[in-house]
Design an enzyme around this catalytic site. Structure first.
Site, PDB file in Angstrom:
ATOM      1  N   GLU A   1     -13.731  -7.647  35.530  1.00 17.69           N
ATOM      2  CA  GLU A   1     -14.488  -6.491  35.055  1.00 17.69           C
ATOM      3  C   GLU A   1     -15.996  -6.707  35.083  1.00 17.69           C
ATOM      4  OE1 GLU A   1     -10.353  -5.778  33.775  1.00 17.69           O
ATOM      5  OE2 GLU A   1     -11.664  -7.535  33.832  1.00 17.69           O
TER       6      GLU A   1
ATOM      7  N   GLU B   1      -3.834  -7.743  32.159  1.00 18.40           N
ATOM      8  CA  GLU B   1      -3.663  -7.292  30.779  1.00 18.40           C
ATOM      9  C   GLU B   1      -2.193  -6.975  30.488  1.00 18.40           C
ATOM     10  OE1 GLU B   1      -7.063  -5.477  28.787  1.00 18.40           O
ATOM     11  OE2 GLU B   1      -7.625  -4.639  30.718  1.00 18.40           O
TER      12      GLU B   1
END
Length: 283
Positions: free
Chosen positions: A154, A134
């Site tokens: 995730e 990210e």
């Protein structure tokens, strides 16, 4: 307050001291260039909440320090740039019902949702997974080592990539590539990352930081006002869409650039056929 960790003495040309950090190393290896190294190699450079808060304050300071013009962000060691959030700490927070400290406005690592003023170049020295990916997705330019890889794992951990990655992936890669990454949790190789336009160059590990610093030095040698405004004008489309970005870019150009001493200096140097001598930016 912890003592700042530096590789080199703090240069006298800084106008303000930088915030104290305990999870990263701060250095100034080139004129007008900041180098930030995440220093948790035994933990794959994953970031606890405290490290993210530190980095948020550091990037804010970087944007406000007139003597700095470009930054390079990397990780210690050769295995990982950043493996994301410290998941062991996160589990402890959940199990104890402790309230986590708020992340800075810039998001994970102070970067995943950062707009900022000045460019940050990433030297990705290994895995950039979860929050590390990210961060990379919102960097301005990315160099990577041959062993670098990128991943949103995730779905394998019972959480989701909500620190900025999903919309940025959609804008960068399109719907089907984004769905492939976020629904499967698969690894994106560095070769694919180059093909997809994410990584600028693959650089041997031993030359990676030097290459990124050379690139940052090239940027730092340019007009700082022009770099700031060009970056913001381009990123406005990232944040608001093309039509609004065009209007905002014109506003920034008219209100900021042409009123600066650097605009006068750059145009005068062109007329006089000499190299410009840039002033610090106070935009």
């Amino acid at each position: 307050m912890t003592t700042p960790r530096t590789k080199n003495p703090v240069p006298s040309w800084l106008s303000t001291p930088y915030p104290s950090v305990s999870h990263s190393i701060i250095s100034f290896p080139r004129p007008h260039v900041l180098l930030v190294t995440i220093n948790r190699p035994s933990h794959m450079n994953c970031l606890p909440v405290e490290a993210t808060i530190e980095l948020g304050a550091l990037w804010s300071w970087y944007d406000s320090e007139p003597a700095l013009r470009c930054a390079v962000f990397t990780g210690a060691g050769t295995r990982a740039f950043c493996a994301g959030m410290d998941l062991k700490q996160r589990l402890d927070i959940i199990n104890t019902n402790d309230v986590a400290l708020d992340y800075p406005r810039g998001g994970f690592g102070g970067m995943s949702n950062r707009t900022g003023k000045k460019p940050i170049v990433v030297a990705c020295n290994g895995h950039a997974h979860g929050g590390g990916f990210e961060i990379v997705l919102n960097a301005d330019v990315i160099f990577a080592s041959p062993n670098a890889s990128f991943r949103l794992p995730e779905v394998l951990r019972g959480v989701a990539a909500l620190a900025g990655a999903l919309p940025r992936c959609m804008m960068l890669f399109g719907n089907h590539r984004t769905m492939d990454l976020c629904l499967s949790g698969r690894v994106l190789s560095v070769e694919e990352a180059v093909q997809w336009g994410l990584v600028k160059e693959i650089v041997p590990q031993e030359k990676l930081v030097s290459r990124a610093l050379d690139y940052a030095s090239d940027i730092a040698a340019l007009c700082p006002d022009s770099v700031i405004i060009s970056r913001l004008g381009a990123r406005e489309a990232w944040e608001t869409g093309v039509s609004r970005a065009t209007i905002r870019g014109q506003e920034l150009y008219a209100d900021g650039m042409l009123k600066s001493k650097n605009a006068e200096e750059g145009l005068a140097a062109y007329r006089e056929k000499r190299d410009p001598k840039w002033y610090p930016s106070h935009l």
